[in-house]
Design an enzyme around this catalytic site. Structure first.
Site, PDB file in Angstrom:
ATOM      1  N   ASP A  30      -7.043  48.987  19.750  1.00  0.00           N
ATOM      2  CA  ASP A  30      -6.876  50.018  18.715  1.00  0.00           C
ATOM      3  C   ASP A  30      -7.152  49.451  17.318  1.00  0.00           C
ATOM      4  O   ASP A  30      -6.958  48.262  17.067  1.00  0.00           O
ATOM      5  CB  ASP A  30      -5.446  50.581  18.788  1.00  0.00           C
ATOM      6  CG  ASP A  30      -5.309  51.882  18.014  1.00  0.00           C
ATOM      7  OD1 ASP A  30      -6.338  52.549  17.762  1.00  0.00           O
ATOM      8  OD2 ASP A  30      -4.172  52.237  17.646  1.00  0.00           O
ATOM      9  N   HIS A  35     -16.235  50.687  15.738  1.00  0.00           N
ATOM     10  CA  HIS A  35     -16.398  50.657  17.198  1.00  0.00           C
ATOM     11  C   HIS A  35     -17.451  49.614  17.588  1.00  0.00           C
ATOM     12  O   HIS A  35     -17.279  48.879  18.554  1.00  0.00           O
ATOM     13  CB  HIS A  35     -16.807  52.032  17.729  1.00  0.00           C
ATOM     14  CG  HIS A  35     -15.790  53.110  17.481  1.00  0.00           C
ATOM     15  ND1 HIS A  35     -14.445  52.937  17.737  1.00  0.00           N
ATOM     16  CD2 HIS A  35     -15.921  54.387  17.009  1.00  0.00           C
ATOM     17  CE1 HIS A  35     -13.787  54.056  17.437  1.00  0.00           C
ATOM     18  NE2 HIS A  35     -14.656  54.950  16.981  1.00  0.00           N
ATOM     19  N   LEU A  86     -13.631  36.941  36.905  1.00  0.00           N
ATOM     20  CA  LEU A  86     -12.784  37.980  36.317  1.00  0.00           C
ATOM     21  C   LEU A  86     -13.222  39.386  36.735  1.00  0.00           C
ATOM     22  O   LEU A  86     -14.409  39.701  36.753  1.00  0.00           O
ATOM     23  CB  LEU A  86     -12.881  37.880  34.782  1.00  0.00           C
ATOM     24  CG  LEU A  86     -12.164  38.955  33.977  1.00  0.00           C
ATOM     25  CD1 LEU A  86     -10.660  38.745  34.014  1.00  0.00           C
ATOM     26  CD2 LEU A  86     -12.648  38.970  32.526  1.00  0.00           C
TER      27      LEU A  86
HETATM   28  C1  IPE Z   1      -5.434  54.691  22.287  1.00  0.00           C
HETATM   29  O1  IPE Z   1      -5.763  54.656  20.948  1.00  0.00           O
HETATM   30  C2  IPE Z   1      -6.652  54.896  23.125  1.00  0.00           C
HETATM   31  C3  IPE Z   1      -7.594  53.771  23.140  1.00  0.00           C
HETATM   32  C4  IPE Z   1      -7.424  52.615  22.567  1.00  0.00           C
HETATM   33  C5  IPE Z   1      -8.793  53.996  23.906  1.00  0.00           C
HETATM   34  P1  IPE Z   1      -5.690  55.965  20.036  1.00  0.00           P
HETATM   35  O2  IPE Z   1      -6.038  55.553  18.665  1.00  0.00           O
HETATM   36  O3  IPE Z   1      -6.481  57.051  20.628  1.00  0.00           O
HETATM   37  O4  IPE Z   1      -4.154  56.351  20.174  1.00  0.00           O
HETATM   38  P2  IPE Z   1      -3.166  57.023  19.114  1.00  0.00           P
HETATM   39  O5  IPE Z   1      -3.854  58.242  18.591  1.00  0.00           O
HETATM   40  O6  IPE Z   1      -2.903  56.011  18.066  1.00  0.00           O
HETATM   41  O7  IPE Z   1      -1.939  57.320  19.910  1.00  0.00           O
HETATM   42  C1  IPE Z   2      -9.719  52.421  18.990  1.00  0.00           C
HETATM   43  O1  IPE Z   2      -9.859  52.509  17.614  1.00  0.00           O
HETATM   44  C2  IPE Z   2     -10.938  52.909  19.733  1.00  0.00           C
HETATM   45  C3  IPE Z   2     -10.746  54.173  20.435  1.00  0.00           C
HETATM   46  C4  IPE Z   2      -9.640  54.853  20.514  1.00  0.00           C
HETATM   47  C5  IPE Z   2     -11.909  54.731  21.106  1.00  0.00           C
HETATM   48  P1  IPE Z   2      -9.569  53.854  16.820  1.00  0.00           P
HETATM   49  O2  IPE Z   2     -10.837  54.635  16.750  1.00  0.00           O
HETATM   50  O3  IPE Z   2      -8.422  54.575  17.411  1.00  0.00           O
HETATM   51  O4  IPE Z   2      -9.192  53.281  15.387  1.00  0.00           O
HETATM   52  P2  IPE Z   2      -8.033  53.786  14.429  1.00  0.00           P
HETATM   53  O5  IPE Z   2      -6.772  53.792  15.226  1.00  0.00           O
HETATM   54  O6  IPE Z   2      -8.417  55.144  13.964  1.00  0.00           O
HETATM   55  O7  IPE Z   2      -8.000  52.770  13.342  1.00  0.00           O
HETATM   56 MG    MG Z   3      -6.434  54.503  17.094  1.00  0.00          MG
END
Ligand code: IPE
Ligand code: IPE
Ligand code: MG
Length: 248
Positions: A22, A39, A133
């Site tokens: 995240d 990303h 892995l």
């Molecule tokens: C969780 O992250 C999902 C992934 C890392 C794929 P999100 O950014 O979607 O989750 P929330 O919104 O913080 O709960």
């Molecule tokens: C995690 O990073 C990737 C996915 C959930 C696909 P985020 O896109 O949730 O990044 P933040 O949480 O908005 O910083």
């Molecule tokens: Mg996120």
């Protein structure tokens, strides 16, 4: 100073590590870029962590890459993530091969675009004879989906008289989950300073050690994984017992 890698006890390496990757969006924002750039940089982190996990002998690495709830993001971001997945798989398959990595995916894959599934399947097939892995991507995944899907399949088997109510126990139910072929993760890592599970593995993390770090995913590298593993190895896992029972 001794590195985290050197401090890892090779006899206590978790067999299964799961990561909620995240913070890509916030990373991009901090660098004055659009979210998708975050990303893209996240792929470098995946490469490093996969390498690191392989080096220390982790058997299963499950990465939360796209949740059921992520389908509700703006269409353009969802599309960009799907294309990034295709490109990342294309670009990384050779080095996954060199590193003896296998690839698999869990989740409600029927909802994934077919060209992404095709790419995933061809990569999985190419890597299937590898013995290192097991890299497991959670795509269109949620823990509640997993449990519900297991319940449905079990209900079908009951209706078809392939099993009976008396036979249902923890092991039998686990076998209907998408993770049936792997042990539960001993360690769950979440980056970006959020303290929640966000519908990731629910059943499977019943007794996982949880590790939270403020680092944003695009800044996370294998050394951060090693740090998390050292932290994990210094914990006492009691599974409801008393400390005295453990040392006996
Ligand atoms: C969780 O992250 C999902 C992934 C890392 C794929 P999100 O950014 O979607 O989750 P929330 O919104 O913080 O709960
Ligand atoms: C995690 O990073 C990737 C996915 C959930 C696909 P985020 O896109 O949730 O990044 P933040 O949480 O908005 O910083
Ligand atoms: Mg996120």
């Amino acid at each position: 100073m001794e590195s985290f890698r050197d401090r890892i006890d090779n006899n206590k390496v978790p067999k299964h590590v799961a990561i909620i990757m995240d913070g890509n969006g916030r990373w991009a924002e901090r660098h004055g870029k659009v979210r998708v750039v975050g990303h893209e940089h996240g792929v470098d982190s995946v490469r490093s962590v996969v390498e690191g996990a392989g080096e220390i002998g982790v058997e299963h690495l499950t990465l939360y890459a796209f949740s059921t709830e992520n389908w509700d993001r703006p269409k353009s971001e969802v599309q960009a993530l799907m294309e990034l997945l295709v490109h990342a798989i294309e670009a990384e398959t050779d080095s996954l091969m060199e590193n003896n990595v296998r690839l698999d995916a869990i989740g409600d894959l029927e909802h994934m675009p077919s060209h992404v599934l095709d790419k995933l399947n061809s990569c999985r097939n190419r890597l299937q004879e590898n013995t290192g892995l097991n890299l497991n991507l959670a795509l269109s995944y949620s823990g509640q989906w997993d449990i519900l899907n297991a319940a449905k399949k079990l209900a079908q088997d009951l209706a078809d008289r392939k099993t009976n109510v008396e036979a249902i126990d923890y092991d039998l139910f686990s076998n209907y989950l998408s993770t049936s072929h792997m042990p539960n993760p001993e360690l769950l890592i979440r980056t970006s300073g959020e303290y929640r599970i966000s519908n990731f593995l629910l059943w499977q993390i019943a007794y996982s050690e949880l590790y939270f770090t403020p680092k944003l995913w695009p800044d996370f590298r294998k050394d951060d994984l090693f740090e998390a593993i050292v932290d994990y190895q210094n914990r006492e896992r009691r599974f409801g017992k008393t400390r005295e029972q453990l040392t006996r």
